[in-house]
Design an enzyme around this catalytic site. Structure first.
Site, PDB file in Angstrom:
ATOM      1  N   LYS A   9      -9.217 -67.586  18.317  1.00 54.83           N
ATOM      2  CA  LYS A   9      -9.122 -67.214  19.727  1.00 54.83           C
ATOM      3  C   LYS A   9      -8.055 -66.143  19.982  1.00 54.83           C
ATOM      4  O   LYS A   9      -7.223 -65.862  19.117  1.00 54.83           O
ATOM      5  CB  LYS A   9      -8.836 -68.469  20.559  1.00 54.83           C
ATOM      6  CG  LYS A   9      -9.991 -69.469  20.537  1.00 54.83           C
ATOM      7  CD  LYS A   9      -9.666 -70.675  21.398  1.00 54.83           C
ATOM      8  CE  LYS A   9     -10.812 -71.671  21.429  1.00 54.83           C
ATOM      9  NZ  LYS A   9     -10.492 -72.820  22.303  1.00 54.83           N
ATOM     10  N   TYR A  49     -20.051 -70.361  26.605  1.00 49.83           N
ATOM     11  CA  TYR A  49     -19.494 -71.627  27.092  1.00 49.83           C
ATOM     12  C   TYR A  49     -20.290 -72.202  28.267  1.00 49.83           C
ATOM     13  O   TYR A  49     -19.782 -73.043  29.012  1.00 49.83           O
ATOM     14  CB  TYR A  49     -18.027 -71.444  27.479  1.00 49.83           C
ATOM     15  CG  TYR A  49     -17.124 -71.293  26.279  1.00 49.83           C
ATOM     16  CD1 TYR A  49     -16.842 -72.387  25.460  1.00 49.83           C
ATOM     17  CD2 TYR A  49     -16.563 -70.072  25.935  1.00 49.83           C
ATOM     18  CE1 TYR A  49     -16.025 -72.264  24.359  1.00 49.83           C
ATOM     19  CE2 TYR A  49     -15.742 -69.936  24.826  1.00 49.83           C
ATOM     20  CZ  TYR A  49     -15.480 -71.047  24.042  1.00 49.83           C
ATOM     21  OH  TYR A  49     -14.667 -70.916  22.942  1.00 49.83           O
ATOM     22  N   PHE A  57     -12.363 -76.449  34.215  1.00 51.63           N
ATOM     23  CA  PHE A  57     -11.645 -75.485  33.370  1.00 51.63           C
ATOM     24  C   PHE A  57     -12.486 -74.270  32.974  1.00 51.63           C
ATOM     25  O   PHE A  57     -11.982 -73.356  32.313  1.00 51.63           O
ATOM     26  CB  PHE A  57     -11.121 -76.172  32.100  1.00 51.63           C
ATOM     27  CG  PHE A  57     -12.196 -76.764  31.224  1.00 51.63           C
ATOM     28  CD1 PHE A  57     -12.912 -75.976  30.324  1.00 51.63           C
ATOM     29  CD2 PHE A  57     -12.483 -78.127  31.289  1.00 51.63           C
ATOM     30  CE1 PHE A  57     -13.894 -76.523  29.516  1.00 51.63           C
ATOM     31  CE2 PHE A  57     -13.470 -78.677  30.480  1.00 51.63           C
ATOM     32  CZ  PHE A  57     -14.171 -77.866  29.589  1.00 51.63           C
ATOM     33  N   ARG A  85     -13.480 -78.929  11.277  1.00 58.81           N
ATOM     34  CA  ARG A  85     -12.885 -79.684  12.383  1.00 58.81           C
ATOM     35  C   ARG A  85     -11.602 -80.389  11.931  1.00 58.81           C
ATOM     36  O   ARG A  85     -10.631 -80.481  12.679  1.00 58.81           O
ATOM     37  CB  ARG A  85     -13.908 -80.639  12.981  1.00 58.81           C
ATOM     38  CG  ARG A  85     -15.067 -79.825  13.625  1.00 58.81           C
ATOM     39  CD  ARG A  85     -15.945 -80.614  14.527  1.00 58.81           C
ATOM     40  NE  ARG A  85     -15.283 -81.108  15.722  1.00 58.81           N
ATOM     41  CZ  ARG A  85     -14.987 -80.372  16.799  1.00 58.81           C
ATOM     42  NH1 ARG A  85     -15.268 -79.089  16.835  1.00 58.81           N
ATOM     43  NH2 ARG A  85     -14.419 -80.934  17.831  1.00 58.81           N
ATOM     44  N   THR A  91      -7.798 -81.031  19.636  1.00 57.14           N
ATOM     45  CA  THR A  91      -7.847 -79.967  20.639  1.00 57.14           C
ATOM     46  C   THR A  91      -6.474 -79.714  21.248  1.00 57.14           C
ATOM     47  O   THR A  91      -6.075 -78.576  21.444  1.00 57.14           O
ATOM     48  CB  THR A  91      -8.863 -80.322  21.743  1.00 57.14           C
ATOM     49  OG1 THR A  91     -10.128 -80.530  21.127  1.00 57.14           O
ATOM     50  CG2 THR A  91      -8.974 -79.222  22.775  1.00 57.14           C
ATOM     51  N   ARG A 102      -4.168 -76.045  14.521  1.00 53.38           N
ATOM     52  CA  ARG A 102      -3.660 -76.140  15.900  1.00 53.38           C
ATOM     53  C   ARG A 102      -2.211 -76.609  15.942  1.00 53.38           C
ATOM     54  O   ARG A 102      -1.432 -76.139  16.778  1.00 53.38           O
ATOM     55  CB  ARG A 102      -4.571 -77.035  16.737  1.00 53.38           C
ATOM     56  CG  ARG A 102      -5.903 -76.332  17.038  1.00 53.38           C
ATOM     57  CD  ARG A 102      -6.816 -77.207  17.840  1.00 53.38           C
ATOM     58  NE  ARG A 102      -8.003 -76.479  18.277  1.00 53.38           N
ATOM     59  CZ  ARG A 102      -9.200 -77.031  18.391  1.00 53.38           C
ATOM     60  NH1 ARG A 102      -9.369 -78.317  18.113  1.00 53.38           N
ATOM     61  NH2 ARG A 102     -10.226 -76.317  18.800  1.00 53.38           N
ATOM     62  N   ASN A 112      -5.408 -72.841  22.233  1.00 51.67           N
ATOM     63  CA  ASN A 112      -5.348 -73.722  21.064  1.00 51.67           C
ATOM     64  C   ASN A 112      -5.852 -73.082  19.775  1.00 51.67           C
ATOM     65  O   ASN A 112      -6.307 -73.768  18.863  1.00 51.67           O
ATOM     66  CB  ASN A 112      -6.048 -75.053  21.346  1.00 51.67           C
ATOM     67  CG  ASN A 112      -7.534 -74.914  21.599  1.00 51.67           C
ATOM     68  OD1 ASN A 112      -8.101 -73.829  21.497  1.00 51.67           O
ATOM     69  ND2 ASN A 112      -8.173 -76.014  21.918  1.00 51.67           N
ATOM     70  N   HIS A 115     -11.734 -72.286  17.745  1.00 50.71           N
ATOM     71  CA  HIS A 115     -12.909 -73.053  18.177  1.00 50.71           C
ATOM     72  C   HIS A 115     -13.723 -73.331  16.930  1.00 50.71           C
ATOM     73  O   HIS A 115     -13.815 -72.492  16.043  1.00 50.71           O
ATOM     74  CB  HIS A 115     -13.750 -72.229  19.158  1.00 50.71           C
ATOM     75  CG  HIS A 115     -15.148 -72.755  19.331  1.00 50.71           C
ATOM     76  ND1 HIS A 115     -15.479 -73.674  20.305  1.00 50.71           N
ATOM     77  CD2 HIS A 115     -16.289 -72.515  18.630  1.00 50.71           C
ATOM     78  CE1 HIS A 115     -16.774 -73.960  20.197  1.00 50.71           C
ATOM     79  NE2 HIS A 115     -17.284 -73.263  19.193  1.00 50.71           N
ATOM     80  N   GLU A 126     -24.626 -71.473  17.857  1.00 53.80           N
ATOM     81  CA  GLU A 126     -23.442 -70.621  17.966  1.00 53.80           C
ATOM     82  C   GLU A 126     -23.478 -69.473  16.951  1.00 53.80           C
ATOM     83  O   GLU A 126     -23.116 -68.345  17.274  1.00 53.80           O
ATOM     84  CB  GLU A 126     -22.178 -71.460  17.792  1.00 53.80           C
ATOM     85  CG  GLU A 126     -21.955 -72.411  18.951  1.00 53.80           C
ATOM     86  CD  GLU A 126     -20.744 -73.300  18.801  1.00 53.80           C
ATOM     87  OE1 GLU A 126     -20.406 -73.969  19.791  1.00 53.80           O
ATOM     88  OE2 GLU A 126     -20.123 -73.336  17.713  1.00 53.80           O
TER      89      GLU A 126
END
Length: 137
Positions: A9, A49, A57, A85, A91, A102, A112, A115, A126
């Protein structure tokens, strides 16, 4: 051989930790099948998204994701989605295990760092959003 999507990100790109994050994937046995740095448009972020468009949010997430470039990658390997993950961590970086991406690179639950796809079905959707089949090597 599973494939999953990873997005580094804008906050992590701005911190110049892209290489460190990509190294974690490779060091954990995942192969980078494709990767590119892009600037999302508002329409791109809203479409990607869209599943969250009714959540409070959503607008902040879209604005954050267009605030700077991102690095999207297709990771592949045995149990790629679960492994990614696990590498990312929770998260909320304050709840993430030490040594996760993270925990080490994220500033907040909003900024964070990364993704990752949350299911194999979503991974396919995706990946197809960001990559043409010919880009997957």
């Amino acid at each position: 051989m599973e494939q999953t999507l990873s997005i580094i990100k804008p906050d992590a790109v701005a911190k110049n930790v892209v290489g460190k994050i990509l190294d974690r994937f490779e060091s954990a046995g995942l192969r980078i099948a494709a990767t590119k740095k892009i600037q999302l448009s508002k329409a791109d972020a809203q479409a990607f998204y869209a599943v969250h468009n009714q959540r409070p949010f959503f607008n902040d997430l879209v604005e954050f994701m267009i605030s700077g470039p991102v690095v999207v990658s297709v990771l592949e390997g045995e149990n790629a989605m679960a492994k990614n993950r696990e590498l990312m961590g929770a998260t909320n970086p304050q709840e993430a295990e030490p040594g996760t991406i993270r925990a080490d690179f994220a500033d907040s639950i909003d900024a964070n760092a990364v993704h990752g796809s949350d299911s194999l079905e979503n991974a396919k959707i995706e990946i197809d959003f960001f990559f043409a089949q010919r880009e997957l090597c």
